[in-house]
Design a protein around this motif. Sequence first.
Motif, PDB file in Angstrom:
ATOM      1  N   VAL A   1       0.805  -1.214   0.000  1.00 37.17           N
ATOM      2  CA  VAL A   1       0.000   0.000   0.000  1.00 37.17           C
ATOM      3  C   VAL A   1       0.836   1.261   0.000  1.00 37.17           C
ATOM      4  CG1 VAL A   1      -2.024  -1.088   0.992  1.00 37.17           C
ATOM      5  CG2 VAL A   1      -0.326  -0.053   2.498  1.00 37.17           C
ATOM      6  N   GLY A   2       2.117   1.147  -0.252  1.00 35.62           N
ATOM      7  CA  GLY A   2       2.890   2.333  -0.555  1.00 35.62           C
ATOM      8  C   GLY A   2       3.862   2.841   0.486  1.00 35.62           C
ATOM      9  N   VAL A   3       4.055   2.152   1.579  1.00 30.55           N
ATOM     10  CA  VAL A   3       5.032   2.594   2.563  1.00 30.55           C
ATOM     11  C   VAL A   3       6.417   2.187   2.062  1.00 30.55           C
ATOM     12  CG1 VAL A   3       5.813   2.291   4.942  1.00 30.55           C
ATOM     13  CG2 VAL A   3       3.388   2.464   4.423  1.00 30.55           C
ATOM     14  N   PRO A   4       7.434   3.010   2.233  1.00 26.66           N
ATOM     15  CA  PRO A   4       8.766   2.703   1.692  1.00 26.66           C
ATOM     16  C   PRO A   4       9.276   1.335   2.112  1.00 26.66           C
ATOM     17  CG  PRO A   4       8.719   4.902   2.634  1.00 26.66           C
ATOM     18  CD  PRO A   4       7.398   4.261   2.975  1.00 26.66           C
TER      19      PRO A   4
ATOM     20  N   TRP B   1      -3.786   4.873  -0.237  1.00 25.58           N
ATOM     21  CA  TRP B   1      -4.094   5.551   1.030  1.00 25.58           C
ATOM     22  C   TRP B   1      -4.118   7.065   0.850  1.00 25.58           C
ATOM     23  CZ3 TRP B   1      -6.303   2.938   4.645  1.00 25.58           C
ATOM     24  CH2 TRP B   1      -6.063   1.573   4.764  1.00 25.58           C
ATOM     25  N   THR B   2      -3.159   7.595   0.131  1.00 22.36           N
ATOM     26  CA  THR B   2      -3.126   9.037  -0.142  1.00 22.36           C
ATOM     27  C   THR B   2      -4.353   9.431  -0.951  1.00 22.36           C
ATOM     28  OG1 THR B   2      -0.721   9.032  -0.080  1.00 22.36           O
ATOM     29  CG2 THR B   2      -1.776  10.905  -1.179  1.00 22.36           C
ATOM     30  N   TRP B   3      -4.688   8.620  -1.957  1.00 22.44           N
ATOM     31  CA  TRP B   3      -5.856   8.905  -2.779  1.00 22.44           C
ATOM     32  C   TRP B   3      -7.132   8.884  -1.945  1.00 22.44           C
ATOM     33  CZ3 TRP B   3     -10.477   6.707  -3.840  1.00 22.44           C
ATOM     34  CH2 TRP B   3     -11.211   7.276  -4.867  1.00 22.44           C
ATOM     35  N   LEU B   4      -7.289   7.860  -1.082  1.00 18.48           N
ATOM     36  CA  LEU B   4      -8.488   7.752  -0.251  1.00 18.48           C
ATOM     37  C   LEU B   4      -8.619   8.950   0.686  1.00 18.48           C
ATOM     38  CD1 LEU B   4     -10.961   6.019   0.453  1.00 18.48           C
ATOM     39  CD2 LEU B   4      -9.540   4.894   2.188  1.00 18.48           C
ATOM     40  N   GLN B   5      -7.504   9.392   1.258  1.00 20.15           N
ATOM     41  CA  GLN B   5      -7.529  10.583   2.115  1.00 20.15           C
ATOM     42  C   GLN B   5      -7.987  11.811   1.327  1.00 20.15           C
ATOM     43  OE1 GLN B   5      -4.086  10.355   5.324  1.00 20.15           O
ATOM     44  NE2 GLN B   5      -3.362   9.743   3.301  1.00 20.15           N
TER      45      GLN B   5
ATOM     46  N   LEU C   1      -9.408  -1.451  -1.429  1.00 22.57           N
ATOM     47  CA  LEU C   1      -9.488   0.006  -1.559  1.00 22.57           C
ATOM     48  C   LEU C   1      -9.181   0.449  -2.982  1.00 22.57           C
ATOM     49  CD1 LEU C   1      -7.823   1.075   1.797  1.00 22.57           C
ATOM     50  CD2 LEU C   1     -10.271   1.002   1.238  1.00 22.57           C
ATOM     51  N   HIS C   2      -8.287  -0.278  -3.643  1.00 23.21           N
ATOM     52  CA  HIS C   2      -7.972   0.037  -5.030  1.00 23.21           C
ATOM     53  C   HIS C   2      -9.190  -0.190  -5.931  1.00 23.21           C
ATOM     54  CE1 HIS C   2      -5.409   0.808  -8.451  1.00 23.21           C
ATOM     55  NE2 HIS C   2      -5.901  -0.269  -9.030  1.00 23.21           N
ATOM     56  N   GLN C   3     -10.003  -1.187  -5.619  1.00 19.02           N
ATOM     57  CA  GLN C   3     -11.224  -1.412  -6.388  1.00 19.02           C
ATOM     58  C   GLN C   3     -12.152  -0.203  -6.279  1.00 19.02           C
ATOM     59  OE1 GLN C   3     -11.919  -3.778  -8.532  1.00 19.02           O
ATOM     60  NE2 GLN C   3      -9.988  -4.799  -8.145  1.00 19.02           N
ATOM     61  N   PHE C   4     -12.266   0.355  -5.072  1.00 22.36           N
ATOM     62  CA  PHE C   4     -13.073   1.570  -4.903  1.00 22.36           C
ATOM     63  C   PHE C   4     -12.485   2.710  -5.725  1.00 22.36           C
ATOM     64  CE2 PHE C   4     -13.802   5.615  -2.618  1.00 22.36           C
ATOM     65  CZ  PHE C   4     -15.158   5.732  -2.879  1.00 22.36           C
ATOM     66  N   ARG C   5     -11.178   2.865  -5.660  1.00 29.09           N
ATOM     67  CA  ARG C   5     -10.516   3.933  -6.406  1.00 29.09           C
ATOM     68  C   ARG C   5     -10.764   3.794  -7.910  1.00 29.09           C
ATOM     69  NH1 ARG C   5      -4.064   5.379  -6.241  1.00 29.09           N
ATOM     70  NH2 ARG C   5      -4.132   7.002  -7.813  1.00 29.09           N
ATOM     71  N   ARG C   6     -10.580   2.594  -8.436  1.00 27.44           N
ATOM     72  CA  ARG C   6     -10.790   2.381  -9.875  1.00 27.44           C
ATOM     73  C   ARG C   6     -12.218   2.728 -10.270  1.00 27.44           C
ATOM     74  NH1 ARG C   6      -8.885  -3.328 -11.718  1.00 27.44           N
ATOM     75  NH2 ARG C   6      -9.864  -2.540 -13.590  1.00 27.44           N
ATOM     76  N   TRP C   7     -13.176   2.323  -9.467  1.00 27.65           N
ATOM     77  CA  TRP C   7     -14.573   2.628  -9.767  1.00 27.65           C
ATOM     78  C   TRP C   7     -14.819   4.133  -9.714  1.00 27.65           C
ATOM     79  CZ3 TRP C   7     -18.758   3.464  -5.908  1.00 27.65           C
ATOM     80  CH2 TRP C   7     -20.013   3.592  -6.514  1.00 27.65           C
TER      81      TRP C   7
END
Length: 153
Positions: free
Chosen positions: A17-20, A50-54, A132-138
């Motif tokens: 989910v994007g943490v280094p 996570w950044t996108w959802l925020q 969460l990515h599924q929500f983002r894509r939609w």
Amino acid sequence: MDAAARHLDAYLLVAEVGVPQDLPLPDGYGHREIKDYGVHDHDELAPGVWTWLQAWYTTQCDGEWEHEYGIQIETVDNPGWSVRIDLGDTALSGMPYERQELHRSEHEWVMTWVEKDQFRAACGPVNLGEALHQFRRWAETTTREPGHRLDQM
């Protein structure tokens, strides 16, 4: 599963989910590449989920929406995650969504659907980012009217 294996699995989820990836790992473990299951549209310039959802949540907050609606992410005992994202008074309210189900194994699965004006997801313990990515894509591909995309935040 021993504590070191749980730590590694948690690290792999965090990495997804994007943490280094420079976080320390337990002794004896090296970095493993996260599998891409074909559902992640990779874009170097796009923010992580996570950044996108925020950002999506923040754009809904207008002084009223956040008092009635919101996002809930909880653990469930099978084990896994449950997600509810309120769609009321958003551009996604009332928009069609086709239920998605993907079962890879006992602990690796994702189901997403819309019910009662909520985006809902249930998933395995390592699939929260994917849900969460599924929500983002939609959200990014749903249109309200010609020429108006919801991803223009």
